[in-house]
Design an enzyme around this catalytic site. Structure first.
Site, PDB file in Angstrom:
ATOM      1  N   VAL A 130     -11.017 -51.990  -5.424  1.00 50.87           N
ATOM      2  CA  VAL A 130     -12.142 -52.898  -5.166  1.00 50.87           C
ATOM      3  C   VAL A 130     -12.178 -53.298  -3.700  1.00 50.87           C
ATOM      4  O   VAL A 130     -11.205 -53.854  -3.170  1.00 50.87           O
ATOM      5  CB  VAL A 130     -12.038 -54.170  -6.044  1.00 50.87           C
ATOM      6  N   LYS A 203     -16.391 -52.013  -9.928  1.00 46.20           N
ATOM      7  CA  LYS A 203     -15.588 -52.988  -9.177  1.00 46.20           C
ATOM      8  C   LYS A 203     -15.771 -54.400  -9.733  1.00 46.20           C
ATOM      9  O   LYS A 203     -14.814 -55.168  -9.834  1.00 46.20           O
ATOM     10  CB  LYS A 203     -15.982 -52.928  -7.700  1.00 46.20           C
TER      11      LYS A 203
HETATM   12  N1  HSE Z   1     -18.964 -45.393  -2.290  1.00 45.16           N
HETATM   13  C1  HSE Z   1     -18.193 -46.588  -2.088  1.00 45.16           C
HETATM   14  C2  HSE Z   1     -18.979 -47.508  -1.162  1.00 45.16           C
HETATM   15  C3  HSE Z   1     -16.844 -46.242  -1.512  1.00 45.16           C
HETATM   16  O1  HSE Z   1     -19.975 -47.071  -0.579  1.00 45.16           O
HETATM   17  O2  HSE Z   1     -18.628 -48.672  -1.046  1.00 45.16           O
HETATM   18  C4  HSE Z   1     -15.832 -47.312  -1.662  1.00 45.16           C
HETATM   19  O3  HSE Z   1     -15.535 -47.612  -2.984  1.00 45.16           O
END
Ligand code: HSE
Length: 429
Positions: A130, A203
């Site tokens: 997260v 998350k």
């Molecule tokens: N794809 C995610 C973001 C990467 O853009 O935050 C990190 O978890």
């Protein structure tokens, strides 16, 4: 000094960052842990020129790492939920601690993996899952342990935040900004995970479980993406003193827990409204601490490696912290509110013909459901325009009433469908 022997599975962005930071800061990390932390085995389908793994045993079959009797702790950085789940399960069954950056794995299968880990007497830690470099898991699990957490709200997807920031600051197009986020290496392998809020939901589910002492329940999280946000709405929000952010929100209410990811208007004066670009931030409101804000890089090699290695240090120290933040027997299912029961204020954009009575009929549709109007903007029609946008900010109402009001408004023959509806949060303590 004793030695903790580490195996690393996956040598992508975070894997190479983890090797580099462990090498660069080896002395400090071991001094903090009170144990030598030594990489002994790396499993990766191919080398990564961004890090040097020549000192270590290397396997192309990552399962050799979790089967290596010389490995005490496995760092899982391959991502995904199929092979990763088998890998972590086998590592636990083989008596190895696990550190993972895999948010989907924890949000979807964390309950079973943590239960298996408890049975086998090992730890599964997931700080890096997260908000990358922000130690938000520790903050929620340990830092505010004294509090009844009232709510938390976070910008927990850097790609989505980058898109909304560029749209607001430069008036850029959605698709164009997304392509840049992909080139920068922030976006998920499937970028719909970013723009449709799935990554943020993974998350949020993790944070909410730690905040409220409940199992991970991804299937209960309401998720709405940002792909329908129009540059017009970004502009009107600004006129009203708001910014649009893609927020993950978890709130304890009388009837249960709200668990939702959606675009949200928030007052521009809030610090979190000014978190721009790919940066992440999480606002945690405890009854004793009051609102606390955590800000930093939500992705990237070194920033995420920082979180991965913090977990390795915790395990090396022998910390007996319950990973869910509550004693395992106290973790219990709680009611998650369906979105229809959630209360928020709303931003509405209604495209309507410019003729007498239009505003009063719209106002009546709202007031008939007890929804009052807090602010309204109606632009003058330009020479060739038949319809004009009417922007309304309402007070707080239960979502089912707003759905009902909007469906009535959409049936007026002077209104063009669809009515744009975005939730509004004050994020006041
Ligand atoms: N794809 C995610 C973001 C990467 O853009 O935050 C990190 O978890």
């Amino acid at each position: 000094m004793n030695t903790l022997k580490v195996g690393i599975c996956g040598l992508g962005t975070v894997g190479s960052g983890t090797v580099n930071v462990l090498q660069r800061n080896a002395a400090t990390i071991s001094a903090r842990a009170g144990v030598n932390i030594e990489i002994v085995h790396v499993g990766a389908r191919r080398d990564n020129p961004l890090c040097d793994i020549t000192p270590y045993k290397v396997s192309r079959d990552i399962f050799e790492v979790v089967r290596d009797p010389n490995v005490d702790l496995v760092i899982e950085l391959i991502g995904g939920t199929t092979i990763a789940k088998d890998l972590v399960t086998e590592a636990i069954n083989n008596g190895k601690h696990v550190v993972t950056a895999n948010k989907a794995l924890i949000a979807l299968y964390g309950n079973d993996l943590l239960a298996l880990a408890a049975e086998k007497g090992v730890t599964v830690a997931f700080e890096a899952a997260v908000a990358g470099g922000i130690p938000i898991i520790k903050a929620v699990r340990e830092g505010v342990a004294a509090n009844e957490i009232k709510w938390l709200a976070g910008i927990i997807n850097g790609t989505g935040n980058f898109i909304l920031t560029e749209m607001r600051e430069k008036g850029r197009d959605f698709a164009d900004v997304l392509a840049e986020a992909q080139a920068l290496g922030y976006a998920e392998a499937d970028p719909t995970f970013d723009v449709e809020g799935i990554d943020a939901a993974h998350k949020l589910v993790i944070l909410a479980s730690l905040a409220f002492g409940m199992p991970f329940r991804f299937e209960k999280c309401f998720t709405e993406g940002i792909s329908n946000i129009d540059a017009l709405d970004v502009k009107f929000a600004e006129e009203l003193g708001y910014r649009i952010k893609h927020l993950g929100i978890a709130r304890r209410c009388e009837n249960g827990i709200e668990l939702r990811v959606h675009p949200t208007l928030i007052p521009e004066k809030r610090l979190i409204a000014n978190v721009n670009g790919v940066m992440n931030a999480v606002l945690v409101n405890g009854d004793a601490s009051g609102p606390t804000l955590y800000y930093g890089a939500g992705a990237g090699a070194d920033a995420t490696a920082s979180a991965v290695i913090a977990d390795v240090v915790d395990i090396a120290r022998g910390n007996q912290i319950p990973m869910m933040g509550f004693a395992p027997e106290e973790v219990s299912k709680q009611r998650i509110l369906p979105i229809e029961e959630v209360q928020t204020a709303f931003y509405l954009r209604i495209s309507a013909e410019d003729k007498p009575g239009v505003l009063s009929e719209i106002a009546t549709a709202l007031s008939a459901r007890g929804i009052s109007i807090e602010a309204i903007i109606q632009k003058e029609a330009q020479d060739d325009e038949v319809r004009v946008p009417i922007i309304i900010l309402t007070n707080r109402t239960v979502e089912s009433k707003m759905i009902d009001a909007v469906s009535t408004i959409e049936q007026f023959d002077f209104v063009q469908r669809p009515v744009v509806r975005v939730r509004v949060e004050s994020l006041a303590g």
